[in-house]
Write an enzyme that holds these catalytic residues in place. Structure first.
Site, PDB file in Angstrom:
ATOM      1  N   ASP A 195       0.816  -1.025   0.262  1.00 32.04           N
ATOM      2  CA  ASP A 195      -0.031   0.110   0.033  1.00 32.04           C
ATOM      3  C   ASP A 195       0.938   1.090  -0.110  1.00 32.04           C
ATOM      4  OD1 ASP A 195      -2.370  -1.651   0.125  1.00 32.04           O
ATOM      5  OD2 ASP A 195      -2.354  -1.364   2.326  1.00 32.04           O
ATOM      6  N   LYS A 196       0.357   2.319  -0.535  1.00 33.17           N
ATOM      7  CA  LYS A 196       0.917   3.706  -0.443  1.00 33.17           C
ATOM      8  C   LYS A 196       1.758   4.051   0.609  1.00 33.17           C
ATOM      9  CE  LYS A 196       0.472   8.318  -1.919  1.00 33.17           C
ATOM     10  NZ  LYS A 196      -0.637   9.339  -2.647  1.00 33.17           N
TER      11      LYS A 196
END
Length: 328
Positions: free
Chosen positions: A141-142
């Site tokens: 995930d970012k």
């Protein structure tokens, strides 16, 4: 990836790095901007030829195959000028001829899309124009930091994907939860279901209709005391989370299910708690991919790769530890 003209008939020789893919997936990549429905239509109409023969979307391409691609047109639309992708090398944990593993910082997407112009993979490709093949082996995930695997050969990518499908390699994360886990170690075995949220965002929830998911949570430290009480929180729990399966947002949703959501998690976390933690200096989600235990995709050598906790998270833990000492 071979460069093609969308206005001319193209004859492509399939290289070793492209071999083994489904025909439709290969064409989706080389015909960027062409709707997938149109790509499938020209295959089924016989306009795409594999070694001069009609082919199906599910056919596999092999080294030395010759692929005929007819002229295609992208839909005319008004778009902003593309943002220039900056060349960037990231903190390297491991690299050889088959793969590389970086320590991805928080706040950087792994790839472009969904409103993000570019990510890790585009920046690395820009920094290494001579590289013939660079593909993400998995995702982070970012806002998650830590170990990210990138294949430098298709043969390595295939083996890494095979290992991931069989729930390998072993992945160990560090996470800080808002609340208290009652046991020092627990196995969370709750199925996870993916759906689209009200704003079109990717979401996951616990549901009997979902895929099986298993996370082992082990408590490393517990924090409470005056400093947390002053901002309206009672306890934080530092955990080591080991994935036994690899589902989207698995640790985030499993932590939430135990009433101990990850600190700083804007999607599944506690909004008020996150605001209060920002006052103490936590500006990001506290989730870090710390360890990978895997067999090398080509040699089979056993690898143990580690990424140290980022400084901003180390400093936050030091702050919590100091507050604990002072409150005793």
């Amino acid at each position: 990836m071979p460069a093609i003209s969308k206005d001319l008939v193209n004859h492509l020789n399939i290289s070793e790095n492209d071999a083994g893919q489904r025909l439709d997936n290969f064409l989706f990549k080389v015909l960027k901007g062409v709707p997938k429905s149109h790509v499938l239509r020209i295959i089924r109409a016989g306009e795409v030829r594999l070694n001069k023969k009609r082919c199906k979307p599910s056919d596999r391409i092999e080294t030395g195959d010759i692929l005929r691609i007819p002229p295609v047109r992208t839909a005319e639309k008004q778009v902003r000028p593309a943002q220039t992708v900056p060349a960037r090398e990231f903190d390297m944990v491991y690299e050889d001829d088959a793969m590389l593993v970086i320590n991805k910082p928080s706040g950087v997407a792994v790839h472009g899309g969904s409103g993000v112009s570019f990510g890790v993979i585009e920046q690395i490709r820009r920094a290494r124009p001579e590289a013939r093949y660079l593909e993400l082996a998995h995702r982070l995930d970012k806002d998650t930091s830590g170990l990210l695997m990138i294949a430098k050969k298709r043969s390595a990518l295939v083996k890494l994907h095979e290992a991931i499908r069989n729930d390998h390699p072993k992945k160990v994360y560090l996470a800080l939860g808002v609340g208290r886990l009652p046991n020092d170690k627990c196995h969370v075995k709750l199925p996870l279901f993916k759906y689209t949220g009200a704003q079109g965002e990717k979401m996951v929830r616990v549901s009997e209709d979902g895929q099986s998911a298993h996370t082992i949570l082990r408590v490393l430290n517990r924090f409470s005391g005056a400093t947390l009480h002053q901002i309206g929180l009672s306890e934080l729990t530092l955990v080591e989370a080991t994935l036994k399966t690899g589902r989207t947002h698995q640790i985030r949703v499993h932590m939430q299910s135990q009433h101990c959501p990850i600190a700083g998690d804007e999607r599944y976390g506690d909004y008020q708690a996150n605001k209060r933690l920002q006052k103490l200096g936590l500006k990001r989600m506290f989730l870090h991919a710390a360890e990978l235990h895997l067999n090398h995709p080509l040699s089979g050598e056993k690898l143990l790769l580690k990424a140290e906790l980022p400084k901003e998270l180390q400093q936050f833990l030091m702050l919590l530890g100091k507050a604990e000492t002072e409150s005793c």
